[in-house]
Motif scaffolding. Structure first.
Motif, PDB file in Angstrom:
ATOM      1  N   GLY A 199      22.221  12.894 -38.378  1.00 28.76           N
ATOM      2  CA  GLY A 199      22.397  12.666 -36.838  1.00 28.76           C
ATOM      3  C   GLY A 199      21.377  13.812 -35.833  1.00 28.76           C
ATOM      4  N   GLU A 200      21.832  14.975 -36.255  1.00 29.11           N
ATOM      5  CA  GLU A 200      21.170  16.163 -35.270  1.00 29.11           C
ATOM      6  C   GLU A 200      19.740  15.614 -35.394  1.00 29.11           C
ATOM      7  OE1 GLU A 200      22.714  20.046 -36.102  1.00 29.11           O
ATOM      8  OE2 GLU A 200      23.344  19.421 -37.984  1.00 29.11           O
ATOM      9  N   ARG A 201      19.099  15.515 -36.523  1.00 28.56           N
ATOM     10  CA  ARG A 201      17.557  15.447 -36.572  1.00 28.56           C
ATOM     11  C   ARG A 201      17.322  14.144 -35.910  1.00 28.56           C
ATOM     12  NH1 ARG A 201      13.347  16.555 -35.955  1.00 28.56           N
ATOM     13  NH2 ARG A 201      11.601  16.068 -37.139  1.00 28.56           N
ATOM     14  N   ILE A 202      18.045  13.011 -35.820  1.00 31.28           N
ATOM     15  CA  ILE A 202      17.812  11.818 -35.158  1.00 31.28           C
ATOM     16  C   ILE A 202      17.872  12.330 -33.291  1.00 31.28           C
ATOM     17  CG2 ILE A 202      18.542   9.631 -34.302  1.00 31.28           C
ATOM     18  CD1 ILE A 202      17.032   9.662 -36.715  1.00 31.28           C
ATOM     19  N   ARG A 203      18.895  12.850 -33.158  1.00 31.35           N
ATOM     20  CA  ARG A 203      19.081  13.540 -32.098  1.00 31.35           C
ATOM     21  C   ARG A 203      17.611  14.033 -31.253  1.00 31.35           C
ATOM     22  NH1 ARG A 203      24.589  15.137 -29.157  1.00 31.35           N
ATOM     23  NH2 ARG A 203      24.645  12.606 -29.188  1.00 31.35           N
ATOM     24  N   GLU A 204      17.351  14.976 -32.089  1.00 34.79           N
ATOM     25  CA  GLU A 204      16.249  15.984 -31.691  1.00 34.79           C
ATOM     26  C   GLU A 204      14.899  15.019 -31.262  1.00 34.79           C
ATOM     27  OE1 GLU A 204      16.339  19.956 -34.401  1.00 34.79           O
ATOM     28  OE2 GLU A 204      14.937  18.507 -34.958  1.00 34.79           O
ATOM     29  N   LEU A 205      14.793  14.168 -32.228  1.00 38.10           N
ATOM     30  CA  LEU A 205      13.524  13.117 -32.110  1.00 38.10           C
ATOM     31  C   LEU A 205      13.626  12.099 -30.921  1.00 38.10           C
ATOM     32  CD1 LEU A 205      13.264  12.266 -35.995  1.00 38.10           C
ATOM     33  CD2 LEU A 205      11.473  13.395 -34.817  1.00 38.10           C
ATOM     34  N   ARG A 206      14.925  11.760 -30.865  1.00 42.38           N
ATOM     35  CA  ARG A 206      15.276  10.740 -29.813  1.00 42.38           C
ATOM     36  C   ARG A 206      14.890  11.723 -28.194  1.00 42.38           C
ATOM     37  NH1 ARG A 206      19.465  10.083 -26.340  1.00 42.38           N
ATOM     38  NH2 ARG A 206      20.995  11.434 -27.327  1.00 42.38           N
ATOM     39  N   GLU A 207      15.661  12.895 -28.253  1.00 40.65           N
ATOM     40  CA  GLU A 207      15.445  13.581 -26.911  1.00 40.65           C
ATOM     41  C   GLU A 207      14.084  14.289 -26.825  1.00 40.65           C
ATOM     42  OE1 GLU A 207      18.565  16.501 -27.184  1.00 40.65           O
ATOM     43  OE2 GLU A 207      20.147  15.279 -26.405  1.00 40.65           O
ATOM     44  N   SER A 208      13.287  14.716 -27.641  1.00 45.57           N
ATOM     45  CA  SER A 208      12.243  14.999 -27.525  1.00 45.57           C
ATOM     46  C   SER A 208      11.083  13.860 -27.039  1.00 45.57           C
ATOM     47  CB  SER A 208      11.522  15.603 -28.843  1.00 45.57           C
ATOM     48  OG  SER A 208      11.162  14.608 -29.776  1.00 45.57           O
ATOM     49  N   GLN A 209      11.515  12.594 -27.160  1.00 48.34           N
ATOM     50  CA  GLN A 209      10.829  11.582 -26.876  1.00 48.34           C
ATOM     51  C   GLN A 209      11.270  10.752 -25.703  1.00 48.34           C
ATOM     52  OE1 GLN A 209       9.479   9.256 -30.458  1.00 48.34           O
ATOM     53  NE2 GLN A 209       9.978  11.139 -31.524  1.00 48.34           N
ATOM     54  N   GLY A 210      12.092  11.540 -24.996  1.00 51.33           N
ATOM     55  CA  GLY A 210      12.857  10.949 -23.704  1.00 51.33           C
ATOM     56  C   GLY A 210      13.357   9.579 -23.915  1.00 51.33           C
ATOM     57  N   LEU A 211      14.023   9.347 -25.249  1.00 54.57           N
ATOM     58  CA  LEU A 211      14.651   7.972 -25.121  1.00 54.57           C
ATOM     59  C   LEU A 211      16.090   8.140 -24.914  1.00 54.57           C
ATOM     60  CD1 LEU A 211      12.491   6.953 -28.466  1.00 54.57           C
ATOM     61  CD2 LEU A 211      12.595   5.869 -26.122  1.00 54.57           C
ATOM     62  N   LEU A 212      16.809   7.041 -24.837  1.00 52.02           N
ATOM     63  CA  LEU A 212      18.340   7.020 -24.427  1.00 52.02           C
ATOM     64  C   LEU A 212      19.015   6.429 -25.558  1.00 52.02           C
ATOM     65  CD1 LEU A 212      18.432   5.873 -20.591  1.00 52.02           C
ATOM     66  CD2 LEU A 212      18.756   8.312 -21.675  1.00 52.02           C
ATOM     67  N   GLN A 213      19.949   6.808 -25.935  1.00 51.55           N
ATOM     68  CA  GLN A 213      20.857   6.276 -26.928  1.00 51.55           C
ATOM     69  C   GLN A 213      20.794   4.635 -26.822  1.00 51.55           C
ATOM     70  OE1 GLN A 213      24.905   7.805 -27.175  1.00 51.55           O
ATOM     71  NE2 GLN A 213      24.262   9.476 -27.989  1.00 51.55           N
ATOM     72  N   ARG A 214      21.237   4.370 -25.639  1.00 52.48           N
ATOM     73  CA  ARG A 214      20.956   3.027 -25.224  1.00 52.48           C
ATOM     74  C   ARG A 214      19.916   2.175 -25.673  1.00 52.48           C
ATOM     75  NH1 ARG A 214      19.055   1.197 -20.394  1.00 52.48           N
ATOM     76  NH2 ARG A 214      19.619   3.129 -19.276  1.00 52.48           N
ATOM     77  N   GLN A 215      18.771   2.796 -25.561  1.00 54.97           N
ATOM     78  CA  GLN A 215      17.494   1.953 -26.099  1.00 54.97           C
ATOM     79  C   GLN A 215      17.358   1.896 -27.597  1.00 54.97           C
ATOM     80  OE1 GLN A 215      15.425   4.905 -23.645  1.00 54.97           O
ATOM     81  NE2 GLN A 215      13.971   3.252 -22.748  1.00 54.97           N
ATOM     82  N   LEU A 216      17.817   3.088 -28.219  1.00 58.40           N
ATOM     83  CA  LEU A 216      17.604   2.977 -29.667  1.00 58.40           C
ATOM     84  C   LEU A 216      18.623   2.103 -30.199  1.00 58.40           C
ATOM     85  CD1 LEU A 216      16.745   6.653 -30.721  1.00 58.40           C
ATOM     86  CD2 LEU A 216      15.130   4.639 -30.730  1.00 58.40           C
ATOM     87  N   ALA A 217      19.969   2.161 -29.594  1.00 60.91           N
ATOM     88  CA  ALA A 217      21.065   1.375 -30.076  1.00 60.91           C
ATOM     89  C   ALA A 217      20.692  -0.078 -30.178  1.00 60.91           C
ATOM     90  CB  ALA A 217      22.045   1.484 -29.269  1.00 60.91           C
ATOM     91  N   ALA A 218      20.126  -0.516 -28.936  1.00 65.76           N
ATOM     92  CA  ALA A 218      19.345  -1.843 -28.927  1.00 65.76           C
ATOM     93  C   ALA A 218      18.528  -2.271 -29.966  1.00 65.76           C
ATOM     94  CB  ALA A 218      18.914  -2.161 -27.398  1.00 65.76           C
ATOM     95  N   SER A 219      17.498  -1.468 -30.269  1.00 64.73           N
ATOM     96  CA  SER A 219      16.610  -1.749 -31.324  1.00 64.73           C
ATOM     97  C   SER A 219      17.388  -1.930 -32.625  1.00 64.73           C
ATOM     98  CB  SER A 219      15.762  -0.444 -31.337  1.00 64.73           C
ATOM     99  OG  SER A 219      14.838  -0.450 -30.053  1.00 64.73           O
ATOM    100  N   LEU A 220      18.462  -1.100 -32.929  1.00 64.45           N
ATOM    101  CA  LEU A 220      19.200  -1.252 -33.961  1.00 64.45           C
ATOM    102  C   LEU A 220      20.394  -2.269 -34.080  1.00 64.45           C
ATOM    103  CD1 LEU A 220      19.874   2.477 -35.097  1.00 64.45           C
ATOM    104  CD2 LEU A 220      17.870   1.128 -35.623  1.00 64.45           C
ATOM    105  N   GLU A 221      20.481  -2.943 -32.689  1.00 66.41           N
ATOM    106  CA  GLU A 221      21.221  -3.977 -32.707  1.00 66.41           C
ATOM    107  C   GLU A 221      22.808  -3.634 -33.047  1.00 66.41           C
ATOM    108  OE1 GLU A 221      19.501  -8.265 -33.667  1.00 66.41           O
ATOM    109  OE2 GLU A 221      18.720  -6.955 -35.153  1.00 66.41           O
TER     110      GLU A 221
END
Lengths: 96, 96
Positions: A4-26
């Motif tokens: 999870g930490e790794r995912i968060r790192e990657l997400r934040e470094s790319q300026g993405l919101l949880q909401r956006q990735l959550a949507a992609s994962l349905e």
DNA sequence: TATGACTTGTCAAATTTAGGACAATATAGG
DNA sequence: CCTATATTGTCCTAAATTTGACAAGTCATA
């Protein structure tokens, strides 16, 4: 470093919101939040999707993700380390 | 060395029959046979019982038994070894 | 104080899997 | 052969786990 930490790192470094990735994962954001905090385990297929969405190395993510599963399996066992070493020897034997 | 093999060794060295140990574990012989051949996993409490019945070292049996679970978890993953190493590092970190 | 981002807690549905029963088959010794 | 031991295969279901939805909360900031 947990998955999870790794995912968060990657997400934040790319300026993405949880909401956006959550949507992609349905899944909904609470669920995604739990995955990032290690409260829930991601499914293998979600790992694959995340690797793709975050332009990350799949093998590497899978290694971290699998390590999490292993730790979860042995965490309450006093023999955890020793069992891991035993398992590692067996696996290596099979690889030959 | 898998858990079942070790049980079989101990059992045979003590001249016991599957039927006898199966009765002590309150399962039938086919089930016991499967445990010895690694087709089924023993429950933790069965490991404890077996250690006692076979006058074997519990920690040692648990280590082997747990290693079996780990192997079962990672067996289909290409990253198995690497994940195990990662997990081992994490566990050791926690032990400090 | 309003909004957006995230977190927390609880619940129920859904899926998985463990674990066992039983019947049939093999195998080895007497 | 007979008999006892062990194996194999199939089915069942109780239980555990997983997964997700939702409501309500916090926190930061505009």
């Amino acid at each position: 470093m947990h998955f999870g930490e790794r995912i968060r790192e990657l997400r934040e470094s790319q300026g993405l919101l949880q909401r956006q990735l959550a949507a992609s994962l349905e899944i909904d954001t609470p669920m995604f939040s739990k995955i990032e905090r290690g409260e829930r385990k991601a499914k293998r297929e979600q790992v694959e999707l995340l690797a793709s969405l975050l332009h990350a190395n799949l093998s590497d993510l899978l290694r971290i993700w699998l390590a999490d599963q292993i730790i979860d399996l042995v965490k309450d066992e006093p023999q955890a380390s020793e069992a891991l070493k035993t398992a590692l020897k067996e696996i290596k034997k099979d690889e030959h």
